[in-house]
Design a protein around this motif. Structure first.
Motif, short mmCIF file in Angstrom:
data_model
loop_
_atom_site.label_atom_id
_atom_site.label_comp_id
_atom_site.label_asym_id
_atom_site.label_seq_id
_atom_site.Cartn_x
_atom_site.Cartn_y
_atom_site.Cartn_z
N GLY A 278 0.82 -1.22 0.00
CA GLY A 278 0.00 0.00 0.00
C GLY A 278 0.85 1.26 0.00
N ALA A 279 1.92 1.25 0.81
CA ALA A 279 2.80 2.42 0.86
C ALA A 279 3.48 2.64 -0.48
CB ALA A 279 3.85 2.23 1.96
N TYR A 280 3.86 1.55 -1.14
CA TYR A 280 4.51 1.68 -2.46
C TYR A 280 3.52 2.19 -3.50
CZ TYR A 280 6.66 0.39 -6.88
OH TYR A 280 7.15 0.43 -8.16
N MET A 281 2.31 1.60 -3.52
CA MET A 281 1.31 2.00 -4.51
C MET A 281 0.91 3.46 -4.34
SD MET A 281 1.04 -0.59 -6.40
CE MET A 281 -0.33 -0.03 -7.42
N LYS A 282 0.94 3.94 -3.11
CA LYS A 282 0.61 5.35 -2.85
C LYS A 282 1.59 6.27 -3.57
CE LYS A 282 0.19 8.66 0.97
NZ LYS A 282 0.32 8.84 2.45
N HIS A 283 2.84 5.83 -3.68
CA HIS A 283 3.87 6.65 -4.33
C HIS A 283 4.45 5.91 -5.54
CE1 HIS A 283 3.73 9.34 -0.90
NE2 HIS A 283 3.96 8.33 -0.09
N GLU A 284 3.59 5.18 -6.24
CA GLU A 284 4.08 4.34 -7.34
C GLU A 284 4.83 5.15 -8.39
OE1 GLU A 284 2.38 0.90 -10.39
OE2 GLU A 284 0.99 2.26 -9.36
N HIS A 285 4.37 6.35 -8.66
CA HIS A 285 5.00 7.19 -9.69
C HIS A 285 6.07 8.11 -9.12
CE1 HIS A 285 2.02 5.66 -12.45
NE2 HIS A 285 1.04 6.07 -11.66
N ASP A 286 6.29 8.00 -7.84
CA ASP A 286 7.34 8.81 -7.20
C ASP A 286 7.98 8.01 -6.08
OD1 ASP A 286 9.00 10.81 -6.37
OD2 ASP A 286 7.44 12.03 -5.42
N GLU A 292 11.05 8.84 1.32
CA GLU A 292 10.96 10.02 2.19
C GLU A 292 10.00 9.79 3.35
OE1 GLU A 292 10.13 14.27 0.88
OE2 GLU A 292 11.45 13.55 -0.70
N ASP A 293 8.89 9.10 3.05
CA ASP A 293 7.84 8.89 4.06
C ASP A 293 8.06 7.61 4.87
OD1 ASP A 293 6.70 11.15 3.08
OD2 ASP A 293 5.18 10.13 1.87
N SER A 294 9.20 6.98 4.73
CA SER A 294 9.41 5.65 5.33
C SER A 294 9.73 5.68 6.81
CB SER A 294 10.55 4.93 4.59
OG SER A 294 11.75 5.67 4.70
N VAL A 295 9.63 6.84 7.44
CA VAL A 295 9.91 6.90 8.88
C VAL A 295 8.96 6.01 9.67
CG1 VAL A 295 8.43 8.90 9.28
CG2 VAL A 295 10.38 8.49 10.77
N TRP A 296 7.81 5.71 9.06
CA TRP A 296 6.83 4.85 9.75
C TRP A 296 7.40 3.46 10.03
CZ3 TRP A 296 5.62 0.40 7.16
CH2 TRP A 296 5.78 0.38 5.78
N ILE A 297 8.37 3.03 9.24
CA ILE A 297 8.97 1.71 9.47
C ILE A 297 9.60 1.67 10.85
CG2 ILE A 297 10.76 0.11 8.70
CD1 ILE A 297 10.31 1.13 5.86
N TYR A 298 10.40 2.68 11.16
CA TYR A 298 11.08 2.72 12.46
C TYR A 298 10.08 2.94 13.59
CZ TYR A 298 14.67 3.70 8.99
OH TYR A 298 15.46 3.65 7.88
#
Length: 749
Positions: A278-286, A292-298
């Motif tokens: 879902g996170a990837y599809m949200k920014h599929e074209h970018d 940049e938004d991957s801080v949620w992983i940590y």
């Protein structure tokens, strides 16, 4: 700490430390023999104790084996008696039949009551499940109650269906249909449980960690029931008999194994994969935005460790599971990004992000063993090489396209060059090229790695040098075409050379600005590389600009060839210099209007140089000069040329340049006896130049051969005595080509 072992020699050395100690040998020997006897007694006693203990152990072992055999024999006897109950109880058959009838009545009554009550129970359970399912994040107040009731109903169903195996097909079908609603409820509850498992983190985030505890309680209960069912099936298989039929509690072998624990773990893994997808599809074209938004992983990992892990039993090792699966899902996502053939800038972003990821996971005390496989198989450094390959490819493609357009415009010259805001000719080549260059450099700067930036600058410099070489060759080709086939050549070469020269100077300024912007951002070891490469590019741009201005000068002197060939020939005495100066003035007027002032100043310098070289070379190769008319004409020529160049240069800059003509004029005007003095002044500045002076003396019409010989003998002798040499810095006389007698003859003919 154990004492170090003492050798025999050391022990003896302790007692025999002086010659007097030898008298004590007898006493020392008796002492040792006494100690030995004591040790032997202790060893003998110890061995005896060990032998007694061993003997006692063997006796117990044999006694135990005998007892086991006795028990075994008695158990076999009990088993035989149990198999034949009639031997013990005379009325066993009656008791057995009555017991069976009674049990059947009880089971039938219980079954009927359960079937009657089941519908109402299902209504209640379905309602509670629906209410709990409305908000999957909790608080699920009815979950344990629902599970308890479903478990009882399921056990009832299993027992009933097991007993119905001996009934008719229609009875079994009726029961199956009757339990269909229960089966659907069980299925719905299973789905609800797995949905909860897929939302563990959101549930905890919503403050309902107790829901997870309830969920795991259910998983544990179902796990134990699964174990019982599996164990009974194994017992039945091993005994080759229907053991379950003897005990009502063992009829659970009809249970369907649910594998809740593995299903919950699978659901957790699927939820992690879905979250990353879902996170990837949200920014599929970018994809850069995904990183940049991957801080949620940590943030998730911290919350899992602090709030989720305490809800699970230790044997689940749930934190390890989450970390492993987060890492695997992340690796898969990065592979997806790489499969999209990402842009060069994204490769740099990704390289930096992976470095930060490793650092952040280390700060979170995540074991490297959990981060398998390594992101991109540990080959993240290859991102740099891929990035550079893309940069090279793009720069080469863009530059090739740009140069195709620029070269076509330069060679066809269908339209006049553009005029910029300052009224100068120019092109957009430098602007477009440096827009591309700065874009790539800015991308490299975002990596915060001096090595990457230095490598990009190297490639940028290579591309710039390539365009410079292409322009240099093209200028030669176009000029040659203009000279050799003027009727076939397109017009406007002058204008386009001016435009190109201005463009190259602008590019040099851009490169210098780029160097000043980039160098302070890198470590000293990379500064030299960047400085050298960009300086090399700047020199190349200035060389191309110089090539353009020299071509402009060559065009002037190509038009002047008919006039310059007449220098110091009979028509020269009539004032051919006026034609030469006026031609140069016409060209320079056009040049000055559209050429950058700095380049124009350099062009004036080179034009003056070319004029002096052409003029002095013609004089050096003159056959005969009528004197004094030649010296008078030379004075007039100097005056005319001085006036012309004086319009572009200051007097204090011009006088040193014309001084050579004044010195040469002095050589022409000097009498035979005073020529040496004029030569000495000339030679101190420009060096001996014997061939030039000799040709000049031979050309003087007022000197016969003898006079020339005398003058040259004295000059050569003095030059040798004074050891005259060429000046450290070559002067314009170094450029004067002296023709041989044959060449001058051929030139005249």
């Amino acid at each position: 700490m154990a004492a170090a072992p003492v050798s025999a020699a050391q022990a003896v050395g302790e007692f025999l430390q002086s010659p007097d100690d030898l008298q004590k040998l007898a006493a020392f020997r008796k002492k040792l023999e006494k100690e030995k006897s004591s040790i032997d007694v202790r060893l003998k006693n110890g061995v005896k104790e060990q032998i007694d203990a061993t003997r006692h152990g063997l006796q117990k072992l044999f006694s135990t084996r005998s007892n086991i055999q006795t028990i075994k024999d008695e158990m076999e006897s009990v088993d035989r008696m149990c198999k034949d109950e009639r031997i013990v109880v005379s009325t066993f058959d009656q008791i057995s039949r009555v017991s069976m009838v009674h049990r059947n009545f009880e089971q039938t009554e219980e079954m009927v009551n359960n079937l009657i009550e089941m519908s109402d129970k299902l209504d209640s359970l379905e309602d509670m499940l629906a209410r709990d399912s409305e908000d999957i994040l909790g608080p699920a107040p009815n979950m344990l109650r629902i599970h308890f009731q479903i478990n009882r109903l399921e056990a009832f169903r299993n027992t009933t269906m097991h007993q119905a195996k001996k009934s008719s097909k229609s009875v079994q079908t009726t029961l199956t249909r009757y339990f269909d609603r229960l089966s659907k409820l069980i299925q719905a509850f299973d789905e609800y449980v797995l949905t909860l498992a897929r939302n563990i983190l959101p549930i905890v985030r919503a403050g309902n960690a107790d829901v997870i505890v309830k969920l795991l309680k259910i998983v544990e209960i179902e796990g134990k029931e699964d174990e019982k069912a599996v164990a009974l099936k194994l017992v039945k298989k091993a005994a080759k008999m229907d053991v379950a039929s003897k005990f009502r509690s063992m009829q659970a072998n009809a249970r369907v194994i649910k594998y809740y624990r593995s299903k919950v773990q699978k659901s957790i893994i699927e939820s992690i994969q879905e979250k990353f997808n879902g996170a990837y599809m949200k920014h599929e074209h970018d994809p850069a935005a995904f990183l940049e938004d991957s801080v949620w992983i940590y943030q998730d990992i911290i919350r899992i460790e602090e709030e989720v892990a305490p809800c699970f039993p230790a044997d689940y090792d749930i934190f390890t599971l989450y970390v492993r699966e987060y890492h695997k899902a992340l690796n898969s996502t990065i592979m997806r990004i790489m499969a999209t053939d990402p842009e060069a800038s994204l490769l740099l972003v990704l390289h930096g992000w992976i470095k930060d990821y490793k650092k952040n996971m280390k700060e979170l005390n995540i074991s490297p063993e959990l981060l398998e496989p390594p992101l991109l198989d540990g080959n993240e450094q290859s991102l740099i090489e891929d990035y550079l390959k893309l940069i090279i490819k793009k720069l080469d493609e863009w530059t090739a396209n740009l140069m195709t357009t620029e070269v076509e415009a330069f060679t066809t010259r269908a339209d006049p060059p553009e005029v910029d805001a300052d009224g100068l000719y120019g092109t957009q080549g430098a602007v477009i090229l440096f827009q591309m260059v700065n874009q790539q450099v800015d991308s490299a700067m975002d990596s915060n790695q001096g090595l990457i930036l230095a490598r990009v600058i190297e490639e940028v410099s290579r591309v710039m040098r390539g365009t410079q070489e292409q322009w240099t060759r093209l200028i030669d080709v176009e000029y040659k075409k203009q000279i050799e086939k003027p009727d076939e050549a397109a017009g406007g070469l002058v204008e386009y050379c001016i435009a190109l020269a201005n463009d190259q100077l602008r590019a040099a300024d851009f490169a210098e600005t780029l160097s000043g912007r980039v160098e302070p951002l890198v470590a000293e070891k990379y500064q030299k590389t960047i400085h050298d490469r960009l300086n090399d590019a700047i020199d190349g741009y200035l060389d191309v600009a110089k090539k353009c201005t020299q071509t402009l000068i060559d065009i002037i002197f190509n038009d002047l060839k008919p006039a310059t060939k007449q220098l110091f020939q009979p028509p020269w005495y009539d004032g051919i210099i006026v034609q030469i100066v006026e031609t140069m003035r016409d060209y320079m007027s056009d040049y000055q209007s559209y050429l950058n002032q700095a380049l124009f100043d350099l062009l004036v310098e080179d034009l003056l140089d070319s004029f002096l070289v052409t003029y002095i070379t013609a004089l050096a190769n003159a056959s005969k000069l009528k004197m004094p008319q030649a010296s008078d004409r030379l004075k007039d020529d100097i005056t005319e040329a001085y006036k012309f160049f004086g319009t572009y240069k200051k007097t204090n800059e011009l006088e040193p340049r014309f001084e050579v003509l004044e010195m040469i004029l002095s050589l022409l005007e000097a009498s035979k006896s005073l020529v040496f003095l004029s030569y000495w002044s000339f030679a101190k500045v420009h060096g001996p130049n014997i061939p030039f002076v000799e040709n000049l003396m031979k050309a003087r019409g007022d000197f016969d051969r003898s006079a020339v010989s005398d003058v040259m003998d004295s000059i050569k002798r003095k030059a040798k005595e004074e050891e005259l040499t060429d000046p450290p810095e070559p002067t314009i006389m170094k450029k004067i080509a002296i023709q041989g007698a044959l060449s001058r003859f051929l030139a005249r003919t």
